[in-house]
Design a protein around this motif. Structure first.
Motif: not given
Ligand code: NAD
Length: 439
Positions: A9-11, A28-32, A34-36, A82-87, A102-104, A150-152, A265-268
């Motif tokens: 994803g973004y990170v 880079c591995i993604d479960s999506n 289509e994205k890959v 591990i750089a998956v989402g934490t909404p 799940a990734a772990a 952590p990523e900034f 918003p989600k981190d606060a």
């Molecule tokens: P994102 O939703 O853009 O990307 C997450 C990706 O992980 C998705 O493509 C999803 O398909 C994939 N994924 C989920 N479970 C998976 C699995 N088991 N195996 C493989 N792929 C899997 O999220 P993001 O914005 O990149 O954020 C990721 C983390 O980084 C979050 O914890 C976020 O808080 C943190 N972060 C984000 C930013 C930002 O600017 N977006 C900045 C710093 C930190």
């Protein structure tokens, strides 16, 4: 080094591409799937300046690849991020850690014996302990170390931020893992970016404290802006007057429609929950979130106040819907509650964003999507600038005054001079400045 990045994803995508640019071998591995597939076709799933070129260069030179095959990527890696989402978890606001766990679980059985597992996702204090428990449950004898890093980075400036960070935080007590991480980040350290080594829990908390502090600065200056409107002061000059003090700093002191996006918003909220769970409530951040939530709808009242409080039947052009410029990310964008509130007040809403239209179409209902700022403004009663894309900074005001039904500009980012706009015959409403219409 051989790196596996789980989550593209973004990170994950930016981090993986930058690590490969340093010379590491990255998958880079993604479960999506289509994205890959689209990444393998050279198409970027997100808008991030410079990313397509960075990815193409490193794919071309054989250091970066994309896959859905987690097992083979992880089994050949020395470091697994591990750089998956934490909404936010629906209903209670805690961080939803289901993707991290799940990734772990998925990597537990295939990790090489000496692998270093790194949580780059933003995760609450104690998550690293649970990741370690999950991995050891499956793999009790492995000499695996679990690190928090952590990523900034900021979207829109992500590559620059990743390559020139103010600091790198590495949380682990394991000496071997520290030296592996030092090797991963060696090119940055040589670039004079400081590495801060801490224990894992401290690293996890540092990320939440950083984002919540920045959110607090924004909420603070927004309240000062409201006060400035009432007392006839200029918030931009106040911000400069305080920001030049090094103890305060000039960044994150721009008054506007309230913070949004995929992180603040989600981190606060997650920090608030951690505080409450541990009987150490972070009351300042609780207030920041409440103040910020109220602000978004209040911005709609600001628009209405330009029309004596009633915008029923009025046509409103909204410029910029992504949560900030240079990204297509709509997650928790301030435009969402603002547009909903305008519609609730009976207005018809038209929208234009330079890159966010595709995402916007998934979010908004009953709005008219336009393909330029001017087509959006045509026939409208008010133009509302919500996201400060560069192309909105020099709109042709004369042209706008001839095509709009009513000359009203509500500038929620203070990117215009009130005098200049007024000279062109507009009623101008900014935020926290003289001639701003208070709400
Ligand atoms: P994102 O939703 O853009 O990307 C997450 C990706 O992980 C998705 O493509 C999803 O398909 C994939 N994924 C989920 N479970 C998976 C699995 N088991 N195996 C493989 N792929 C899997 O999220 P993001 O914005 O990149 O954020 C990721 C983390 O980084 C979050 O914890 C976020 O808080 C943190 N972060 C984000 C930013 C930002 O600017 N977006 C900045 C710093 C930190």
């Amino acid at each position: 080094m051989h790196i596996a990045m789980i989550g593209a994803g973004y990170v994950g995508l930016v981090s993986g591409a930058c690590f490969s640019d340093f010379g590491h071998q990255v998958v880079c591995i993604d479960s999506n799937a289509e994205k890959v597939a689209s990444l393998n076709n050279g198409e970027m799933p997100i808008h991030e300046p410079g990313l397509a070129e960075l990815v193409a260069r490193n794919v071309g030179q054989g250091r970066l690849s994309f896959s859905s095959d987690l097992k083979s990527a992880v089994s050949g890696a020395e470091v697994v991020f591990i750089a998956v989402g934490t909404p936010s978890r629906r209903g209670d606001g805690h961080a939803d850690l289901s993707y991290v766990y799940a990734a772990a679980r998925e990597i537990a059985g295939v990790l090489p014996d000496q692998a270093v597992v790194v949580t780059k996702s933003t995760v609450p204090v104690g998550t690293g302990d649970e990741v370690e428990r999950i991995i050891r449950e499956e793999n009790p004898d492995a000499k695996v170390a679990i690190v928090s890093n952590p990523e900034f980075l900021r979207e829109g400036a992500a590559i620059r931020d990743f390559k020139h960070p103010d600091r790198i935080v590495i949380g682990t007590d394991d000496a071997r893992a520290r030296s592996v991480m030092a090797e991963v980040y060696r090119p940055l350290h040589l670039n004079a970016s400081p590495i801060l080594y801490t224990d894992r829990r401290t690293a996890e908390l540092t990320k939440y404290a950083a984002n919540s502090f920045l959110a607090t600065k924004i909420a603070f200056i927004n309240e000062i802006a409201d006060l400035a409107e009432k007392v006839g002061a200029n918030v931009q000059e106040v911000a400069r007057g305080i920001g030049l003090d090094n103890r305060i700093g000039q960044k994150f002191l721009h008054a506007g429609p309230g913070f949004g996006g995929s992180c603040f918003p989600k981190d606060a909220m997650a920090l608030i929950k951690t505080g409450q769970d541990n009987e150490a409530p972070v009351r300042i951040v609780e207030t920041v979130v409440a103040v910020n939530d109220q602000r978004k709808r209040a911005m709609a009242r600001k628009v209405a106040n330009a029309f004596g409080g009633n915008i029923r039947g009025k046509s409103i052009a909204v410029l910029g819907v992504t949560f900030k410029p240079d990204t297509d990310d709509m997650r928790d964008a301030p435009s969402i509650p603002l547009i909903t509130a305008l519609q609730d007040m009976g207005a018809e809403v038209r929208v234009f964003d330079p890159v966010g239209m595709e995402q916007a179409k998934k979010v908004f209902e009953n709005v008219t999507f336009c393909d330029s700022a001017y087509r959006c403004a045509k026939g409208c009663h008010a133009l509302v600038i919500v996201t400060e894309w560069e192309q909105f900074r020099a709109l042709d005001l004369k042209e706008l005054s001839t095509i709009m039904a009513c000359p009203v500009i509500v500038d929620l980012r203070n990117i215009y001079s009130p005098e200049e706009v007024a000279r062109n015959g507009f009623l101008y409403c900014g935020v926290g400045r003289p001639k701003s219409v208070a709400y």
